[in-house]
Structures are given as C-alpha cells and as structure tokens.
Design a protein around this motif. Structure first.
Motif, PDB file in Angstrom:
ATOM      1  N   LEU A   1      -9.915 -24.874   2.745  1.00  0.00           N
ATOM      2  CA  LEU A   1      -8.825 -24.444   1.875  1.00  0.00           C
ATOM      3  C   LEU A   1      -7.511 -25.168   2.183  1.00  0.00           C
ATOM      4  O   LEU A   1      -6.573 -25.135   1.386  1.00  0.00           O
ATOM      5  N   ALA A   2      -7.437 -25.807   3.350  1.00  0.00           N
ATOM      6  CA  ALA A   2      -6.190 -26.438   3.795  1.00  0.00           C
ATOM      7  C   ALA A   2      -5.626 -27.475   2.817  1.00  0.00           C
ATOM      8  O   ALA A   2      -4.401 -27.613   2.717  1.00  0.00           O
ATOM      9  N   PRO A   3      -6.447 -28.237   2.073  1.00  0.00           N
ATOM     10  CA  PRO A   3      -5.863 -29.229   1.154  1.00  0.00           C
ATOM     11  C   PRO A   3      -4.892 -28.660   0.133  1.00  0.00           C
ATOM     12  O   PRO A   3      -4.006 -29.385  -0.337  1.00  0.00           O
ATOM     13  N   GLN A   4      -5.019 -27.378  -0.210  1.00  0.00           N
ATOM     14  CA  GLN A   4      -4.046 -26.803  -1.148  1.00  0.00           C
ATOM     15  C   GLN A   4      -2.649 -26.841  -0.529  1.00  0.00           C
ATOM     16  O   GLN A   4      -1.666 -27.157  -1.202  1.00  0.00           O
ATOM     17  N   GLY A   5      -2.556 -26.516   0.764  1.00  0.00           N
ATOM     18  CA  GLY A   5      -1.264 -26.581   1.436  1.00  0.00           C
ATOM     19  C   GLY A   5      -0.748 -27.998   1.539  1.00  0.00           C
ATOM     20  O   GLY A   5       0.460 -28.254   1.396  1.00  0.00           O
ATOM     21  N   VAL A   6      -1.657 -28.943   1.784  1.00  0.00           N
ATOM     22  CA  VAL A   6      -1.259 -30.349   1.860  1.00  0.00           C
ATOM     23  C   VAL A   6      -0.708 -30.818   0.514  1.00  0.00           C
ATOM     24  O   VAL A   6       0.340 -31.481   0.439  1.00  0.00           O
ATOM     25  N   GLY A   7      -1.397 -30.467  -0.563  1.00  0.00           N
ATOM     26  CA  GLY A   7      -0.931 -30.849  -1.893  1.00  0.00           C
ATOM     27  C   GLY A   7       0.429 -30.267  -2.216  1.00  0.00           C
ATOM     28  O   GLY A   7       1.288 -30.942  -2.793  1.00  0.00           O
TER      29      GLY A   7
ATOM     30  N   VAL B   1      -5.088 -30.928  -5.750  1.00  0.00           N
ATOM     31  CA  VAL B   1      -4.419 -31.042  -7.052  1.00  0.00           C
ATOM     32  C   VAL B   1      -3.749 -29.718  -7.415  1.00  0.00           C
ATOM     33  O   VAL B   1      -2.603 -29.689  -7.901  1.00  0.00           O
ATOM     34  N   ARG B   2      -4.444 -28.602  -7.182  1.00  0.00           N
ATOM     35  CA  ARG B   2      -3.868 -27.285  -7.488  1.00  0.00           C
ATOM     36  C   ARG B   2      -2.601 -27.038  -6.673  1.00  0.00           C
ATOM     37  O   ARG B   2      -1.610 -26.497  -7.180  1.00  0.00           O
ATOM     38  N   GLY B   3      -2.630 -27.395  -5.396  1.00  0.00           N
ATOM     39  CA  GLY B   3      -1.454 -27.191  -4.558  1.00  0.00           C
ATOM     40  C   GLY B   3      -0.257 -27.980  -5.054  1.00  0.00           C
ATOM     41  O   GLY B   3       0.866 -27.460  -5.101  1.00  0.00           O
ATOM     42  N   ALA B   4      -0.495 -29.231  -5.449  1.00  0.00           N
ATOM     43  CA  ALA B   4       0.593 -30.045  -5.985  1.00  0.00           C
ATOM     44  C   ALA B   4       1.157 -29.437  -7.262  1.00  0.00           C
ATOM     45  O   ALA B   4       2.381 -29.382  -7.464  1.00  0.00           O
ATOM     46  N   GLY B   5       0.273 -28.958  -8.117  1.00  0.00           N
ATOM     47  CA  GLY B   5       0.729 -28.349  -9.371  1.00  0.00           C
ATOM     48  C   GLY B   5       1.533 -27.082  -9.138  1.00  0.00           C
ATOM     49  O   GLY B   5       2.577 -26.866  -9.774  1.00  0.00           O
ATOM     50  N   ALA B   6       1.065 -26.232  -8.218  1.00  0.00           N
ATOM     51  CA  ALA B   6       1.774 -24.982  -7.945  1.00  0.00           C
ATOM     52  C   ALA B   6       3.180 -25.245  -7.419  1.00  0.00           C
ATOM     53  O   ALA B   6       4.135 -24.543  -7.767  1.00  0.00           O
ATOM     54  N   ALA B   7       3.334 -26.262  -6.578  1.00  0.00           N
ATOM     55  CA  ALA B   7       4.657 -26.596  -6.037  1.00  0.00           C
ATOM     56  C   ALA B   7       5.597 -27.077  -7.128  1.00  0.00           C
ATOM     57  O   ALA B   7       6.823 -26.953  -7.003  1.00  0.00           O
ATOM     58  N   MET B   8       5.066 -27.646  -8.195  1.00  0.00           N
ATOM     59  CA  MET B   8       5.898 -28.150  -9.288  1.00  0.00           C
ATOM     60  C   MET B   8       6.284 -27.057 -10.279  1.00  0.00           C
ATOM     61  O   MET B   8       7.035 -27.309 -11.220  1.00  0.00           O
ATOM     62  N   ILE B   9       5.767 -25.853 -10.078  1.00  0.00           N
ATOM     63  CA  ILE B   9       6.095 -24.742 -10.977  1.00  0.00           C
ATOM     64  C   ILE B   9       7.166 -23.849 -10.377  1.00  0.00           C
ATOM     65  O   ILE B   9       8.193 -23.571 -10.995  1.00  0.00           O
TER      66      ILE B   9
END
Length: 486
Positions: free
Chosen positions: A308-314, A367-375
């Motif tokens: 699950l860690a890649p979400q935090g990285v993104g 990809v999801r993590g990057a998107g969430a940070a942009m919202i």
C-alpha cells in the motif's frame, strides 16, 4: 500570471509543528488495525468486541470536530491546539495502561475527542500564519499527511508489534506529542480569541455531534456485528438529529455550531462535495484493499502495508510537483486532473477477479496517491484564501468535518456494498471486491461532475468579493472585528 509567493523558513517550521498534531490524530485512526488479534488475545475478547477500540476513536473524532471552531474563537487557536495535544498524549498513556477492554475503549474515546480537534485547529492556525497568498503552497505539502495515515498506520503498527507489546501502539504518541508541544511554544504564533465572544450553541451541539456519531455507528454496524434493528434504528435516529440541526441552524438568531447556509454558497458547496468524495474514496479504498490483500491475496499485515506504500509515495511526489502550481494554476484544472488520476488508479481494482498482479496494484496506488494530493490542497486553498482571519476556525471546522464524515460514511457504505456482493458471489471473494470498486469509481465520476463548478482562473490572493458571504460568523456577525486588526 504572477509567480508563486515565497514561503520562508519560519512558516515551514510552523507548518511542520502543526502537522505533527494532524499526524498523530490521523495515524491513530489506523494504527490499531493490525493489532486486533493481539488485543483480542490479551483481553480474552471476541474480535468483534475489540473492533470497538477503533470504532470508539472514530466516533469520538466525528463528534469533536464541529466544536473546534468555537473553542478556537473562545480560547484562542494556539491555546486550544496545545490543550488538545496534551489531552491526546495523556489519553495515549492511559490507553497503554488499560487493564481491560472497556477501559481501553473509554480511553480511546478521550483520545478521539482530543484528536478530532487537532486537524481543524492546526489548519486554521496555519492559514492565519500563511495568509491568503501563501496558504495554497503550504497546504500542498501538509495536506499529504491525512493521505499517508491509512498507509503508514498498518506499517507503523506492524513494526511496533514486531519488536514490542501492544501498549506501545499508543505509547508511541508520547514523544511525538512532547516534541510538538515544546516546538509549538516557539514556532507557532499565538492566535488571540475572537474580539466578540459568541455563546456556545448548546442545542446545536446536542443535535450535531451525537447525531453524526449515531449515524456513523449505525452505518458501521451494517457490515456485521450489530443486530440489523439496532443499526437501522441508529441510522434513523442519527438522520433525524441531523435534520433537526439543519432546522435549528436555519432558524436560530445566534451563530450556530456550523451554519447550514454555508454549504449552499459557491465555492464552498462544491469544495465540500469534493472533500467528502475524496475522503470516501481514499479511506474507502484503504479499507477494501487490506481486506482483499490479507484475505483472497494471502498477504501478511506487513506485506500488505508495503504494497500500500506507493499511494503515500505518489501523494508526496505530487505535493512537491504542485507546490507552486496550486496558487498559480486554475484550481478547477488541478482538481479535475486529480480526480481523473484517482479514477485511472481505481479502474484496475475493478478487475481483481482476474488475478491482478502486485505490480499493477502498486502502480495503481501510485497514480491514486498523486491524484488525491492534487484534489485536497487546491480545494482547501479556494476556501481559505477567501476567508477573513477571524472566521478561519469556523471554516476549518466545517471542511474537516466534511472530510472526516466522507471517510467515515464512505467506508461504512462500501462495507455494506461489499457484504452484499459477498453474499451474492459466494466463494468468489475476488469478484465481490471487484464489484465494490465499481462504486469507488462512481464516486470519482460524481466528484468530477461537481468539480466542473469550481471557480475559473483568478489572480492569486484575491481579496474577498464585496458582499460575498464567508462563514456562519460572517453572515451573522457583520460588525465583528478581526482580532488581528484590533
């Protein structure tokens, strides 16, 4: 288009200190998830009973958030934040010393009440310190913390239990809280109480906070462990109390705890919808995926945390990338791009029944993590950059209430959907999880439709439009002076 305003080292220090409080509060919402079986063995209790250690904390957080704005206005923002950190740390110590499951649940309630105050009070203090022109850049970084907690919680919890006993799941907060208090006394500017003290909306508090808690309890109970009649009754009672609060908020001549009219005013209404759906999507996915990976996927808690860690990285990478763009690029463009990325990252999970490789899961979460940070950051910047300093606590309280509520209700609703699909699919659990992720994808579609109503490009740091309503306090106390101008 003008350049992004510079953020000095002093402001970054303030942001770092305040984000420690948010980190503790959000981390504790998930850190216990990997210790359920350990606690069940320690207290000789059923797993369904031990789940109250997490549920009680969540309900307390939901109940505490609405009062954060009034407390900050009444006693001062920094004083309220420091008191919440101290109570949170003391409650953590009590949790570590708990002698029975009921005592642990009771101390978790106290911990949740303090934890619910930390994110909104910290955001209001940060927005005041940054000012309209810099708050967007700072939020682009610090708003990543709530996105990391669903990922870091299981990882930290698994690491702690690998080397120590269960009390350290809670004792780990003590050094963090102590450092936060010491640093805050030097790095966080004082925020004086409001010049005009409004009376506490006791009737609204008795309707809103318990109503939210009862509603979340009823929805959570639908996934199992609670008799259906109790869950249905709780949902009905909670909904009725919330309706009662709305009626009260519209009729009262005083300042309500949260003004219902606030959500009908652009851009607050659209921003609210985006935050609710973001919370539901992020926390809902972090509820579904661990269940799938540790069940049908056959992974351990530690392996699940790593995957699950890649979400935090993104999220972290995107936060750095949009640090300047958040105050120079059109907010609607950033938010819509983020929603599209969340949808793209969610789509592969609708195919879990086709043995989705771990690499595909990791890339999707990135990809999801990057998107969430942009919202999150652009949405909060839209609101905070238009709010006068005196009304920041109320706005922060409302925004955090919606984000918390979105995560709570979204997780509960997806749990109900999952259970229904498991009953339908039978032994094919992977297909049931895949079906449920279609609902997560639908949340992204609804969020995208709402985001098209966000404001068009405008100059950074725009002053509030004349006669544009801001918060409940602004609409009901037009003569109130800003403490900063006193």
């Amino acid at each position: 288009m003008s350049a992004a305003p510079k953020v000095d080292a002093a402001l970054w220090r303030t942001a770092f200190v305040l984000v420690l409080g948010t980190f503790m509060a959000t981390l504790d919402s998930t850190i216990v998830s990997v210790g359920v079986e350990v606690l069940a063995e320690r207290f000789d209790a059923a797993v369904t009973d031990v789940q109250w250690v997490s549920t009680a904390y969540l309900l307390a957080v939901v109940a505490a958030v609405p009062a954060s704005g009034w407390l900050a206005n009444r006693f001062g923002g920094r004083r309220t934040w420091l008191a919440a950190v101290v109570v949170f740390v003391l409650a953590s110590v009590l949790c570590a010393l708990a002698w029975s499951l009921p005592s642990l649940v009771a101390f978790r309630v106290l911990q949740g009440l303090a934890g619910g105050l930390l994110p909104p009070t910290g955001q209001a203090l940060l927005a005041r310190a940054a000012g309209r022109e810099r708050i967007g850049r700072v939020l682009a970084v610090v708003s990543v913390v709530p996105l990391l907690s669903p990922v870091l919680g299981p990882l930290v919890g698994g690491s702690v239990l690998a080397v120590a006993d269960w009390p350290w799941l809670f004792a780990v907060n003590v050094p963090i809280g102590a450092v936060a208090v010491l640093l805050a006394l030097r790095a966080v500017p004082a925020a004086p109480p409001a010049a005009t003290r409004t009376p506490f909306d006791a009737r609204g508090a008795l309707l809103l906070s318990p109503g939210l808690a009862v509603l979340v309890f009823g929805l959570t109970g639908l996934e199992g462990g609670t008799p259906p009649v109790v869950s249905a009754g709780s949902i009905a009672v909670g909904a009725a109390m919330l309706v009662g609060f709305v009626v009260h908020g519209l009729r009262t001549t005083r300042t309500p705890l949260v003004d219902p009219r606030l959500f009908a005013r652009p851009p607050f209404g659209v921003a609210a919808l985006a935050l609710v759906l973001l919370g539901a999507s992020v926390f809902g996915t972090m509820f579904l995926l661990p269940l799938y990976l540790q069940g049908a996927g056959g992974l351990t808690a530690w392996e699940t945390g790593l995957l699950l860690a890649p979400q935090g990285v993104g999220a972290a990478v995107a936060a750095i990338a949009i640090n300047r763009a958040v105050v120079t690029a059109p907010p609607r463009t950033l938010v819509l791009t983020g929603i599209v990325l969340v949808a793209v990252g969610t789509a592969p999970f609708t195919q879990l029944h086709h043995d989705l490789p771990d690499v595909a899961v990791a890339l999707s979460l990135l990809v999801r993590g990057a998107g969430a940070a942009m919202i999150g950051a652009p949405v909060m910047n839209i609101v905070y950059s238009r709010i006068e300093p005196a009304h920041l606590p109320g706005a922060a309280s409302a925004l955090n209430l919606l984000n918390t509520l979105g995560g709570s209700l979204g997780t509960a609703a997806l749990a109900v959907v999952l259970q229904a699909r498991l009953d339908t699919r039978g032994p094919d659990a992977s297909a049931a999880f895949a079906d449920t992720f279609w609902w997560v994808l639908a949340l992204a579609v609804v969020a995208a439709l709402g985001a098209t109503r966000l404001p068009r490009p405008e100059a950074p740091g725009r002053a509030r439009i004349p006669n544009e309503p801001t918060t409940a306090s602004a609409s009901r106390n037009p003569s109130e002076k800003d403490p900063a101008d006193a």
